[in-house]
Design a protein around this motif. Structure first.
Motif, PDB file in Angstrom:
ATOM      1  N   ARG A  23      30.232  33.771  48.840  1.00 33.10           N
ATOM      2  CA  ARG A  23      29.433  33.945  47.795  1.00 33.10           C
ATOM      3  C   ARG A  23      30.250  34.185  46.818  1.00 33.10           C
ATOM      4  O   ARG A  23      31.714  34.331  46.945  1.00 33.10           O
ATOM      5  CB  ARG A  23      28.763  35.360  48.066  1.00 33.10           C
ATOM      6  CG  ARG A  23      27.618  35.492  49.035  1.00 33.10           C
ATOM      7  CD  ARG A  23      27.113  36.864  49.138  1.00 33.10           C
ATOM      8  NE  ARG A  23      25.783  36.978  49.975  1.00 33.10           N
ATOM      9  CZ  ARG A  23      25.743  36.962  51.293  1.00 33.10           C
ATOM     10  NH1 ARG A  23      26.836  36.995  51.801  1.00 33.10           N
ATOM     11  NH2 ARG A  23      24.718  36.781  51.867  1.00 33.10           N
ATOM     12  N   PRO A  24      29.967  33.905  45.413  1.00 35.13           N
ATOM     13  CA  PRO A  24      31.058  33.767  44.560  1.00 35.13           C
ATOM     14  C   PRO A  24      31.337  35.229  44.081  1.00 35.13           C
ATOM     15  O   PRO A  24      30.552  36.223  44.290  1.00 35.13           O
ATOM     16  CB  PRO A  24      29.955  33.239  43.150  1.00 35.13           C
ATOM     17  CG  PRO A  24      29.228  32.546  43.882  1.00 35.13           C
ATOM     18  CD  PRO A  24      28.630  33.141  45.429  1.00 35.13           C
ATOM     19  N   VAL A  25      32.658  35.222  43.615  1.00 31.42           N
ATOM     20  CA  VAL A  25      33.014  36.649  43.347  1.00 31.42           C
ATOM     21  C   VAL A  25      33.017  36.646  41.727  1.00 31.42           C
ATOM     22  O   VAL A  25      33.223  35.898  40.958  1.00 31.42           O
ATOM     23  CB  VAL A  25      34.503  36.611  43.492  1.00 31.42           C
ATOM     24  CG1 VAL A  25      35.165  38.036  43.017  1.00 31.42           C
ATOM     25  CG2 VAL A  25      34.834  36.529  44.927  1.00 31.42           C
ATOM     26  N   VAL A  26      32.114  37.948  41.564  1.00 31.86           N
ATOM     27  CA  VAL A  26      32.008  38.272  39.978  1.00 31.86           C
ATOM     28  C   VAL A  26      33.312  38.886  39.403  1.00 31.86           C
ATOM     29  O   VAL A  26      33.766  39.777  39.714  1.00 31.86           O
ATOM     30  CB  VAL A  26      30.741  39.298  39.599  1.00 31.86           C
ATOM     31  CG1 VAL A  26      30.683  39.625  38.414  1.00 31.86           C
ATOM     32  CG2 VAL A  26      29.542  38.768  40.426  1.00 31.86           C
ATOM     33  N   SER A  27      33.683  38.343  38.431  1.00 33.45           N
ATOM     34  CA  SER A  27      35.067  38.656  37.696  1.00 33.45           C
ATOM     35  C   SER A  27      34.874  39.081  36.469  1.00 33.45           C
ATOM     36  O   SER A  27      33.737  38.558  35.643  1.00 33.45           O
ATOM     37  CB  SER A  27      35.939  37.686  37.755  1.00 33.45           C
ATOM     38  OG  SER A  27      35.711  36.510  37.212  1.00 33.45           O
TER      39      SER A  27
ATOM     40  N   PHE B 146      33.607  27.800  40.157  1.00 35.81           N
ATOM     41  CA  PHE B 146      33.639  28.859  41.378  1.00 35.81           C
ATOM     42  C   PHE B 146      35.091  28.968  41.536  1.00 35.81           C
ATOM     43  O   PHE B 146      35.270  30.329  41.794  1.00 35.81           O
ATOM     44  CB  PHE B 146      32.939  28.292  42.418  1.00 35.81           C
ATOM     45  CG  PHE B 146      32.736  29.359  43.567  1.00 35.81           C
ATOM     46  CD1 PHE B 146      31.911  30.645  43.677  1.00 35.81           C
ATOM     47  CD2 PHE B 146      33.565  28.891  44.806  1.00 35.81           C
ATOM     48  CE1 PHE B 146      32.092  31.227  44.654  1.00 35.81           C
ATOM     49  CE2 PHE B 146      33.563  29.664  46.064  1.00 35.81           C
ATOM     50  CZ  PHE B 146      32.836  30.732  46.009  1.00 35.81           C
ATOM     51  N   TYR B 147      35.920  28.189  41.684  1.00 34.71           N
ATOM     52  CA  TYR B 147      37.195  28.317  42.205  1.00 34.71           C
ATOM     53  C   TYR B 147      38.218  28.608  40.885  1.00 34.71           C
ATOM     54  O   TYR B 147      39.137  29.338  40.964  1.00 34.71           O
ATOM     55  CB  TYR B 147      37.820  27.055  42.939  1.00 34.71           C
ATOM     56  CG  TYR B 147      37.004  26.980  44.190  1.00 34.71           C
ATOM     57  CD1 TYR B 147      37.400  27.672  45.309  1.00 34.71           C
ATOM     58  CD2 TYR B 147      35.697  26.073  44.305  1.00 34.71           C
ATOM     59  CE1 TYR B 147      36.774  27.232  46.531  1.00 34.71           C
ATOM     60  CE2 TYR B 147      35.358  25.844  45.391  1.00 34.71           C
ATOM     61  CZ  TYR B 147      35.808  26.528  46.630  1.00 34.71           C
ATOM     62  OH  TYR B 147      35.090  26.335  47.818  1.00 34.71           O
TER      63      TYR B 147
ATOM     64  N   ILE C 101      42.415  31.878  38.701  1.00 32.52           N
ATOM     65  CA  ILE C 101      42.282  31.518  39.813  1.00 32.52           C
ATOM     66  C   ILE C 101      41.460  32.471  40.453  1.00 32.52           C
ATOM     67  O   ILE C 101      41.525  33.643  40.684  1.00 32.52           O
ATOM     68  CB  ILE C 101      43.635  31.530  40.768  1.00 32.52           C
ATOM     69  CG1 ILE C 101      44.382  30.723  40.043  1.00 32.52           C
ATOM     70  CG2 ILE C 101      43.427  31.041  42.298  1.00 32.52           C
ATOM     71  CD1 ILE C 101      43.987  29.126  39.762  1.00 32.52           C
ATOM     72  N   ARG C 102      40.133  32.148  41.055  1.00 31.19           N
ATOM     73  CA  ARG C 102      38.950  32.951  41.230  1.00 31.19           C
ATOM     74  C   ARG C 102      38.697  33.294  42.848  1.00 31.19           C
ATOM     75  O   ARG C 102      37.949  34.120  42.981  1.00 31.19           O
ATOM     76  CB  ARG C 102      37.990  32.443  40.570  1.00 31.19           C
ATOM     77  CG  ARG C 102      37.976  32.038  39.332  1.00 31.19           C
ATOM     78  CD  ARG C 102      36.769  31.613  38.507  1.00 31.19           C
ATOM     79  NE  ARG C 102      35.910  32.873  38.355  1.00 31.19           N
ATOM     80  CZ  ARG C 102      34.566  32.574  38.225  1.00 31.19           C
ATOM     81  NH1 ARG C 102      34.318  31.403  37.888  1.00 31.19           N
ATOM     82  NH2 ARG C 102      33.628  33.767  37.968  1.00 31.19           N
ATOM     83  N   GLN C 103      39.319  32.361  43.645  1.00 32.97           N
ATOM     84  CA  GLN C 103      38.898  32.660  45.044  1.00 32.97           C
ATOM     85  C   GLN C 103      40.209  32.957  45.931  1.00 32.97           C
ATOM     86  O   GLN C 103      41.516  32.374  45.322  1.00 32.97           O
ATOM     87  CB  GLN C 103      38.225  31.486  45.531  1.00 32.97           C
ATOM     88  CG  GLN C 103      37.087  31.381  44.873  1.00 32.97           C
ATOM     89  CD  GLN C 103      36.029  32.497  44.755  1.00 32.97           C
ATOM     90  OE1 GLN C 103      35.781  33.232  45.896  1.00 32.97           O
ATOM     91  NE2 GLN C 103      35.045  32.408  43.916  1.00 32.97           N
TER      92      GLN C 103
ATOM     93  N   PRO D 169      41.407  38.126  44.225  1.00 33.88           N
ATOM     94  CA  PRO D 169      41.289  37.432  43.082  1.00 33.88           C
ATOM     95  C   PRO D 169      40.729  38.546  41.925  1.00 33.88           C
ATOM     96  O   PRO D 169      39.819  39.321  42.284  1.00 33.88           O
ATOM     97  CB  PRO D 169      40.335  36.372  43.341  1.00 33.88           C
ATOM     98  CG  PRO D 169      39.439  36.613  44.558  1.00 33.88           C
ATOM     99  CD  PRO D 169      40.620  37.465  45.308  1.00 33.88           C
ATOM    100  N   SER D 170      40.849  38.263  40.725  1.00 33.70           N
ATOM    101  CA  SER D 170      41.302  37.262  40.148  1.00 33.70           C
ATOM    102  C   SER D 170      42.867  37.233  39.775  1.00 33.70           C
ATOM    103  O   SER D 170      43.292  38.100  39.462  1.00 33.70           O
ATOM    104  CB  SER D 170      40.525  36.407  38.932  1.00 33.70           C
ATOM    105  OG  SER D 170      39.308  36.378  38.991  1.00 33.70           O
TER     106      SER D 170
END
Length: 206
Positions: free
Chosen positions: A4-8, A78-79, A100-102, A148-149
């Motif tokens: 699942r996408p990470v909410v940042s 997403f990434y 960098i999100r993942q 992340p992030s």
């Protein structure tokens, strides 16, 4: 396992132009997972043409545009994504953050992959980017206990610019920066498969 996408949270960085880029992901973009990324990296490394990449991976984009002071056009973020960009006119250096999100999707440590950025200049505000210069930053999958992030930066120096880019003139210029994972942008209208654009104004202060 479903990823699942990470909410940042958007973090303001010390750059001259900033834009909030926190947008929901489309279903199509979310289906382009780590395996798709690996296939994309392999295709780029094998010298696949832009048309071949488009045919196989074009569905991974999910464009959303929002205008603030600057404008961010997101494809698949997403990434990775840029949140803000700016120009240091005295050093003739343009720079952006790269979030960098993942933990995954960049390649095993230490081999990894590259986040590419193309910095484009429309110095006479005629709607045509008459100059560009490239930069990059190396990234890998996460091996640290922190999640992340992470915030890297990418920059490039503008050398041998045309006469329209009169450094020190105080002139306002238009800039676009294109972030593209693995694949290098080939023009100032290049649409990345993973990454985003930021369009903004800068000034050639002395």
């Amino acid at each position: 396992m479903t990823r699942r996408p990470v909410v940042s949270v958007f973090r303001s960085l010390a750059l001259l132009a900033a834009v909030c880029a926190g947008f929901p992901m489309t279903a199509a973009a979310q289906t382009c997972d780590e395996n798709t990324r690996a296939a994309f990296q392999n295709a780029v490394n094998a010298g696949a043409s832009e048309s071949a990449l488009e045919a196989q991976f074009g569905h991974c984009r999910g464009p959303v545009t929002q205008g603030v002071v600057a404008t961010s056009t997101n494809f698949n973020i997403f990434y990775e994504r840029m949140n803000s960009c700016g120009l240091h006119p005295q050093q003739r250096r343009a720079a952006c953050d790269v979030e960098i999100r993942q933990n995954f999707g960049y390649g095993p440590f230490p081999g990894g992959s590259t986040e590419n950025a193309l910095f484009c200049f429309d110095c006479d505000l005629n709607g045509v980017f008459e100059y560009n210069t490239a930069g990059s930053v190396h990234v890998t999958n996460n091996i640290s206990p922190q999640g992340p992030s992470w915030y890297h930066s990418v920059n490039a120096v503008a050398g041998n610019t045309p006469t329209t880019c009169a450094w020190g003139s105080g002139r306002t210029i238009r800039m676009r920066v294109i972030l593209s994972w693995a694949s290098k942008p080939t023009s100032c209208t290049y649409r990345p498969f993973w990454g985003n654009w930021i369009d903004f104004q800068a000034r050639l202060d002395p």
